[in-house]
Design a protein around this motif. Structure first.
Motif, PDB file in Angstrom:
ATOM      1  N   ALA A   1      69.484 -47.275   9.789  1.00 14.70           N
ATOM      2  CA  ALA A   1      69.058 -48.662   9.992  1.00 14.70           C
ATOM      3  C   ALA A   1      68.668 -48.974  11.437  1.00 14.70           C
ATOM      4  O   ALA A   1      67.646 -49.633  11.657  1.00 14.70           O
ATOM      5  CB  ALA A   1      70.127 -49.623   9.488  1.00 14.70           C
ATOM      6  N   PRO A   2      69.426 -48.538  12.456  1.00 18.03           N
ATOM      7  CA  PRO A   2      68.993 -48.847  13.832  1.00 18.03           C
ATOM      8  C   PRO A   2      67.625 -48.256  14.166  1.00 18.03           C
ATOM      9  O   PRO A   2      66.813 -48.900  14.834  1.00 18.03           O
ATOM     10  CB  PRO A   2      70.092 -48.242  14.706  1.00 18.03           C
ATOM     11  N   PHE A   3      67.349 -47.039  13.708  1.00 23.61           N
ATOM     12  CA  PHE A   3      66.038 -46.435  13.945  1.00 23.61           C
ATOM     13  C   PHE A   3      64.961 -47.254  13.237  1.00 23.61           C
ATOM     14  O   PHE A   3      63.924 -47.573  13.836  1.00 23.61           O
ATOM     15  CB  PHE A   3      66.017 -44.982  13.457  1.00 23.61           C
ATOM     16  N   ALA A   4      65.213 -47.603  11.997  1.00 27.07           N
ATOM     17  CA  ALA A   4      64.235 -48.381  11.230  1.00 27.07           C
ATOM     18  C   ALA A   4      63.953 -49.725  11.900  1.00 27.07           C
ATOM     19  O   ALA A   4      62.791 -50.130  12.023  1.00 27.07           O
ATOM     20  CB  ALA A   4      64.729 -48.585   9.796  1.00 27.07           C
ATOM     21  N   ARG A   5      65.002 -50.408  12.360  1.00 27.94           N
ATOM     22  CA  ARG A   5      64.819 -51.707  13.042  1.00 27.94           C
ATOM     23  C   ARG A   5      64.045 -51.539  14.346  1.00 27.94           C
ATOM     24  O   ARG A   5      63.172 -52.343  14.675  1.00 27.94           O
ATOM     25  CB  ARG A   5      66.162 -52.365  13.329  1.00 27.94           C
ATOM     26  N   THR A   6      64.366 -50.496  15.099  1.00 30.00           N
ATOM     27  CA  THR A   6      63.733 -50.275  16.390  1.00 30.00           C
ATOM     28  C   THR A   6      62.252 -49.971  16.231  1.00 30.00           C
ATOM     29  O   THR A   6      61.409 -50.544  16.931  1.00 30.00           O
ATOM     30  CB  THR A   6      64.432 -49.131  17.155  1.00 30.00           C
ATOM     31  N   ILE A   7      61.916 -49.094  15.314  1.00 24.89           N
ATOM     32  CA  ILE A   7      60.504 -48.734  15.143  1.00 24.89           C
ATOM     33  C   ILE A   7      59.723 -49.883  14.501  1.00 24.89           C
ATOM     34  O   ILE A   7      58.563 -50.103  14.816  1.00 24.89           O
ATOM     35  CB  ILE A   7      60.343 -47.404  14.375  1.00 24.89           C
ATOM     36  N   ASP A   8      60.376 -50.654  13.653  1.00 30.28           N
ATOM     37  CA  ASP A   8      59.713 -51.804  13.042  1.00 30.28           C
ATOM     38  C   ASP A   8      59.345 -52.839  14.106  1.00 30.28           C
ATOM     39  O   ASP A   8      58.239 -53.370  14.105  1.00 30.28           O
ATOM     40  CB  ASP A   8      60.619 -52.434  11.977  1.00 30.28           C
ATOM     41  N   ALA A   9      60.242 -53.098  15.040  1.00 23.63           N
ATOM     42  CA  ALA A   9      60.028 -54.136  16.048  1.00 23.63           C
ATOM     43  C   ALA A   9      59.080 -53.706  17.163  1.00 23.63           C
ATOM     44  O   ALA A   9      58.524 -54.549  17.867  1.00 23.63           O
ATOM     45  CB  ALA A   9      61.373 -54.545  16.653  1.00 23.63           C
ATOM     46  N   ALA A  10      58.874 -52.423  17.346  1.00 27.29           N
ATOM     47  CA  ALA A  10      58.098 -51.918  18.483  1.00 27.29           C
ATOM     48  C   ALA A  10      56.623 -52.288  18.397  1.00 27.29           C
ATOM     49  O   ALA A  10      56.028 -52.301  17.326  1.00 27.29           O
ATOM     50  CB  ALA A  10      58.243 -50.405  18.568  1.00 27.29           C
ATOM     51  N   LYS A  11      56.042 -52.562  19.553  1.00 31.07           N
ATOM     52  CA  LYS A  11      54.592 -52.705  19.679  1.00 31.07           C
ATOM     53  C   LYS A  11      53.993 -51.322  19.456  1.00 31.07           C
ATOM     54  O   LYS A  11      54.515 -50.318  19.937  1.00 31.07           O
ATOM     55  CB  LYS A  11      54.249 -53.217  21.082  1.00 31.07           C
ATOM     56  N   LYS A  12      52.900 -51.250  18.688  1.00 31.45           N
ATOM     57  CA  LYS A  12      52.289 -49.969  18.367  1.00 31.45           C
ATOM     58  C   LYS A  12      50.799 -49.990  18.700  1.00 31.45           C
ATOM     59  O   LYS A  12      50.119 -50.981  18.424  1.00 31.45           O
ATOM     60  CB  LYS A  12      52.480 -49.650  16.889  1.00 31.45           C
ATOM     61  N   TYR A  13      50.337 -48.901  19.263  1.00 29.86           N
ATOM     62  CA  TYR A  13      48.911 -48.669  19.479  1.00 29.86           C
ATOM     63  C   TYR A  13      48.532 -47.486  18.600  1.00 29.86           C
ATOM     64  O   TYR A  13      49.222 -46.465  18.605  1.00 29.86           O
ATOM     65  CB  TYR A  13      48.600 -48.358  20.939  1.00 29.86           C
ATOM     66  N   VAL A  14      47.438 -47.635  17.853  1.00 29.23           N
ATOM     67  CA  VAL A  14      47.033 -46.604  16.899  1.00 29.23           C
ATOM     68  C   VAL A  14      45.659 -46.062  17.279  1.00 29.23           C
ATOM     69  O   VAL A  14      44.677 -46.805  17.319  1.00 29.23           O
ATOM     70  CB  VAL A  14      46.993 -47.161  15.454  1.00 29.23           C
ATOM     71  N   VAL A  15      45.627 -44.769  17.574  1.00 28.10           N
ATOM     72  CA  VAL A  15      44.372 -44.097  17.892  1.00 28.10           C
ATOM     73  C   VAL A  15      43.778 -43.628  16.567  1.00 28.10           C
ATOM     74  O   VAL A  15      44.365 -42.795  15.874  1.00 28.10           O
ATOM     75  CB  VAL A  15      44.606 -42.898  18.835  1.00 28.10           C
ATOM     76  N   THR A  16      42.644 -44.205  16.202  1.00 29.60           N
ATOM     77  CA  THR A  16      42.028 -43.882  14.916  1.00 29.60           C
ATOM     78  C   THR A  16      40.536 -44.155  14.958  1.00 29.60           C
ATOM     79  O   THR A  16      40.089 -45.077  15.641  1.00 29.60           O
ATOM     80  CB  THR A  16      42.669 -44.683  13.769  1.00 29.60           C
ATOM     81  N   SER A  17      39.816 -43.352  14.217  1.00 30.30           N
ATOM     82  CA  SER A  17      38.388 -43.626  14.029  1.00 30.30           C
ATOM     83  C   SER A  17      38.114 -43.943  12.565  1.00 30.30           C
ATOM     84  O   SER A  17      36.980 -44.243  12.200  1.00 30.30           O
ATOM     85  CB  SER A  17      37.548 -42.424  14.477  1.00 30.30           C
ATOM     86  N   THR A  18      39.156 -43.883  11.735  1.00 30.85           N
ATOM     87  CA  THR A  18      38.950 -44.083  10.301  1.00 30.85           C
ATOM     88  C   THR A  18      39.518 -45.396   9.776  1.00 30.85           C
ATOM     89  O   THR A  18      39.046 -45.896   8.763  1.00 30.85           O
ATOM     90  CB  THR A  18      39.566 -42.920   9.493  1.00 30.85           C
ATOM     91  N   LEU A  19      40.522 -45.949  10.427  1.00 28.73           N
ATOM     92  CA  LEU A  19      41.069 -47.223   9.969  1.00 28.73           C
ATOM     93  C   LEU A  19      40.255 -48.375  10.561  1.00 28.73           C
ATOM     94  O   LEU A  19      39.905 -48.346  11.744  1.00 28.73           O
ATOM     95  CB  LEU A  19      42.531 -47.371  10.392  1.00 28.73           C
TER      96      LEU A  19
END
Length: 189
Positions: free
Chosen positions: A71-89
């Motif tokens: 649960a702590p990992f799930a909460r931490t990754i859920d709350a984190a700001k994310k940058y996604v490198v993609t050319s397909t999305l």
């Protein structure tokens, strides 16, 4: 300038397929500590979608057979700001934005923002960033297993990266987390 940190689980024979390494409580606690050292996560499309499928909360749906210690990992990754490198999305959500264009320039701009650091995950994106000399810290969590297949870490890396050991942590499972910094040549001014 904030540092770009990379951490990955790997077997003794270099396999970095996440399905070959079983999760455990101490490993997840260590991962949470790593994530908490960053203001944002930088993912390629594959890792972003894999993490989203596994850890994005679904309204009205309980985490499927996930142990409480995850649960702590799930909460931490859920709350984190994310940058996604993609050319397909075309679009992302889950507290994320797409990074497009010149990867080196985009990551340098992210690193120049104030903060504690950025954290990158995956295999292909970190390899590209290593070749651009943009990773400031590497952590390899080496697990005491041999699987005899790939994918292997940094297969096809075109640029030699010289590292110096700066920290080492032995986990109860027998895995060893080794943290390295690149040995960079001083720039001529």
């Amino acid at each position: 300038m904030q540092p770009l940190r990379y951490s990955i689980n790997v077997t003794l024979d270099g396999c970095c397929d996440h399905r070959t390494i079983g999760p455990d409580e101490e490993l997840h606690r260590h991962a949470v500590e790593n994530l908490e050292r960053a203001d944002a996560l930088l993912f390629g499309r594959v890792i972003y979608q894999m993490m989203e499928a596994a850890f994005r909360p679904q309204p009205g749906v309980e985490a499927e057979a996930r142990p409480d210690w995850m649960a702590p990992f799930a909460r931490t990754i859920d709350a984190a700001k994310k940058y996604v490198v993609t050319s397909t999305l075309d679009r992302v959500d889950w507290n994320a934005e797409i990074v497009r264009g010149d990867l080196e320039k985009a990551v340098q701009q992210l690193k120049q923002q104030p903060g504690r650091g950025l954290f990158v995950g995956g295999v292909q994106l970190p390899m590209a960033l290593a070749e651009m000399d943009l990773i400031d810290e590497y952590e390899f969590v080496v697990h005491p297993i041999i699987v005899g297949h790939g994918p292997t870490l940094f297969a096809g890396l075109a640029k030699y990266v010289d590292l110096k050991l700066v920290d080492r942590l032995e986990l109860g499972s027998g895995a060893v987390a080794m943290r390295y910094e690149p040995r960079r040549q001083p720039s001529a001014c």
